[in-house]
Design a protein around this motif. Structure first.
Motif, PDB file in Angstrom:
ATOM      1  N   LEU A 191      -5.597   1.455  -3.874  1.00  0.00           N
ATOM      2  CA  LEU A 191      -5.267   2.710  -3.196  1.00  0.00           C
ATOM      3  C   LEU A 191      -4.282   3.504  -4.032  1.00  0.00           C
ATOM      4  CD1 LEU A 191      -4.737   1.229   0.379  1.00  0.00           C
ATOM      5  CD2 LEU A 191      -6.514   2.896  -0.188  1.00  0.00           C
TER       6      LEU A 191
ATOM      7  N   SER B 254      -1.910   7.374  -3.684  1.00  0.00           N
ATOM      8  CA  SER B 254      -1.550   8.567  -2.926  1.00  0.00           C
ATOM      9  C   SER B 254      -1.164   9.654  -3.917  1.00  0.00           C
ATOM     10  CB  SER B 254      -0.376   8.257  -1.993  1.00  0.00           C
ATOM     11  OG  SER B 254      -0.057   9.386  -1.207  1.00  0.00           O
TER      12      SER B 254
ATOM     13  N   GLU C  21      -9.310   8.223   2.178  1.00  0.00           N
ATOM     14  CA  GLU C  21      -8.956   7.430   3.351  1.00  0.00           C
ATOM     15  C   GLU C  21      -8.225   8.286   4.395  1.00  0.00           C
ATOM     16  OE1 GLU C  21      -8.610   3.568   3.841  1.00  0.00           O
ATOM     17  OE2 GLU C  21     -10.497   3.794   2.743  1.00  0.00           O
ATOM     18  N   ARG C  22      -7.347   9.149   3.912  1.00  0.00           N
ATOM     19  CA  ARG C  22      -6.537   9.955   4.811  1.00  0.00           C
ATOM     20  C   ARG C  22      -6.160  11.236   4.090  1.00  0.00           C
ATOM     21  NH1 ARG C  22      -1.185   7.132   6.068  1.00  0.00           N
ATOM     22  NH2 ARG C  22      -2.666   5.381   6.035  1.00  0.00           N
TER      23      ARG C  22
ATOM     24  N   PRO D  10       1.485   7.939   2.021  1.00  0.00           N
ATOM     25  CA  PRO D  10       1.409   9.335   1.555  1.00  0.00           C
ATOM     26  C   PRO D  10       2.615  10.154   2.004  1.00  0.00           C
ATOM     27  CG  PRO D  10      -0.678   8.643   2.514  1.00  0.00           C
ATOM     28  CD  PRO D  10       0.313   7.580   2.850  1.00  0.00           C
TER      29      PRO D  10
ATOM     30  N   GLU E 159       0.838  -1.195   0.000  1.00  0.00           N
ATOM     31  CA  GLU E 159       0.000   0.000   0.000  1.00  0.00           C
ATOM     32  C   GLU E 159       0.875   1.248   0.000  1.00  0.00           C
ATOM     33  OE1 GLU E 159      -2.783  -0.036   3.183  1.00  0.00           O
ATOM     34  OE2 GLU E 159      -3.818  -1.851   2.489  1.00  0.00           O
ATOM     35  N   PRO E 160       0.456   2.294  -0.729  1.00  0.00           N
ATOM     36  CA  PRO E 160       1.267   3.516  -0.762  1.00  0.00           C
ATOM     37  C   PRO E 160       1.264   4.233   0.580  1.00  0.00           C
ATOM     38  CG  PRO E 160      -0.837   3.866  -1.856  1.00  0.00           C
ATOM     39  CD  PRO E 160      -0.765   2.401  -1.542  1.00  0.00           C
TER      40      PRO E 160
ATOM     41  N   GLU F 104       0.191  14.919   0.652  1.00  0.00           N
ATOM     42  CA  GLU F 104      -0.568  13.981  -0.177  1.00  0.00           C
ATOM     43  C   GLU F 104      -1.767  13.411   0.585  1.00  0.00           C
ATOM     44  OE1 GLU F 104       2.659  12.229  -3.360  1.00  0.00           O
ATOM     45  OE2 GLU F 104       2.104  10.956  -1.658  1.00  0.00           O
ATOM     46  N   ALA F 105      -2.787  13.032  -0.189  1.00  0.00           N
ATOM     47  CA  ALA F 105      -3.960  12.352   0.354  1.00  0.00           C
ATOM     48  C   ALA F 105      -3.970  10.914  -0.137  1.00  0.00           C
ATOM     49  CB  ALA F 105      -5.228  13.070  -0.092  1.00  0.00           C
ATOM     50  N   LEU F 106      -4.477  10.034   0.685  1.00  0.00           N
ATOM     51  CA  LEU F 106      -4.632   8.625   0.323  1.00  0.00           C
ATOM     52  C   LEU F 106      -6.086   8.389  -0.063  1.00  0.00           C
ATOM     53  CD1 LEU F 106      -3.145   5.847   0.258  1.00  0.00           C
ATOM     54  CD2 LEU F 106      -4.065   5.456   2.559  1.00  0.00           C
TER      55      LEU F 106
END
Length: 336
Positions: A119, A121, A66-67, A22, A19-20, A26-28
């Protein structure tokens, strides 16, 4: 996370990647829908001139945040679309606000890995909440914005007589947004099914078959005036060169298409008509916003445009099927 990877031309496979994480700013985003466009098919077929394999394709993206970084205004759980043009922010184009023509632009799914993944980022400035807009529709905003940008570049206004050359998805988008401005729109192509769709579903006012008699028919239909604005969406060098002949005196010609070859035209005719020639590259934030406005106003028939769909895991088989002309694909969507 699961990723659909194009290892080489003609070979797609579902694989796993970490998974990346961020970076700062950056946004996930959890990807929910991926629109498939001609660029993706060209990458799959090995026809894209500026691409290195392996590549994760996908630049028409919608999903759920997500974030998000503090102060970004983004909130976890919001549905969003992603602007896939990663601009540098400091070159001469960016300083002028023309971020779509950034000297150092990187496009998701082309110059760097894109969104055919669970996902992704990306910089928070490239993530735009969509409110109540359905995720299916949000994944179509990017390609529609390209047509909206071309229409804007052409300065199309009410009562303009417009010729859209090429009735693929980008040409269809140009029809939608030229009609939204009140223009009289003619569509030219060789595919009878696509021409009929632009009239029946998009409200095109007239159709013109791109045969040897097209110039004569266009002249007769316009009393010899031809068109205030011609928008080329063919990606075909010969068609792009031919399009100059359909521009009326004092008219504008917008090349949404891009090819690697030189484009040649008659300079005496160009000057005689005082033609204005525009390039139209990608889209700008206000074009994306215009798409959303017209969607909310009910002027974008997304259900009619969205002809095919399937799961990300079935991508290898679906790409082979969707490439067939008889499949009748206008816009296909992969679901995650």
């Amino acid at each position: 996370m699961k990723v659909l990877l194009c290892d080489e031309p003609g070979r797609l496979r579902l694989t796993e990647r970490p998974e990346p994480v961020p970076a700062e700013g950056e946004a996930l985003v959890r990807i929910r829908r991926v629109g498939i466009c001609g660029t993706d098919f060209h990458i799959y077929q090995g026809k894209h001139p500026f691409l290195q394999y392996p590549r994760v394709m996908g630049h028409e993206l919608s999903g759920t945040i997500e974030r998000a970084p503090a102060g970004s205004g983004l909130v976890a759980g919001q549905n969003c679309y992603i602007v896939p043009y990663l601009s540098c922010g400091h070159c001469v184009a960016c300083r002028k606000g023309v971020t779509n023509a950034c000297q150092n632009i990187s496009v998701l799914g082309v110059h760097c890995d894109g969104g055919m993944a669970e996902l992704i980022s990306v910089p928070a400035r490239n993530v735009v909440p969509v409110g109540d807009t359905p995720l299916d529709d949000a994944a179509m905003i990017e390609f529609l914005a390209i047509g909206a940008h071309g229409v804007k570049r052409g300065g199309i206004a009410a009562e303009d007589r417009v010729l859209v050359v090429g009735s693929g998805p980008i040409g269809m988008s140009a029809v939608i947004f030229a009609k939204a401005r009140g223009a009289h729109v003619t569509v030219m192509d060789l595919r009878e099914d696509r021409l009929a769709f632009t009239q029946d579903a998009l409200g095109a006012d007239a159709l013109l078959r791109a045969d040897d008699e097209a110039e004569a028919k266009a002249g007769a239909a316009t009393a010899g005036d031809f068109y205030d604005c011609v928008i080329d969406c063919t990606g075909n060098r010969a068609a792009m060169q031919r399009g100059f002949g359909f521009v009326g005196h004092g008219g504008r010609y917008v090349l949404v298409s891009v090819v690697r070859d030189d484009i040649v035209f008659s300079d005496p005719e160009f000057h005689k008509r005082e033609t204005t020639l525009f390039a139209s590259r990608n889209a700008q934030p206000d074009d994306f916003a215009e798409v959303v406005r017209q969607m909310q106003a009910g002027r974008v028939p997304t259900r009619a445009l969205r002809t095919h769909r399937g799961a990300l895991a079935d991508g290898p088989e679906l790409f082979r099927d969707w490439l067939r002309p008889e499949a009748g694909v206008i816009k296909a969507i992969l679901e995650l």
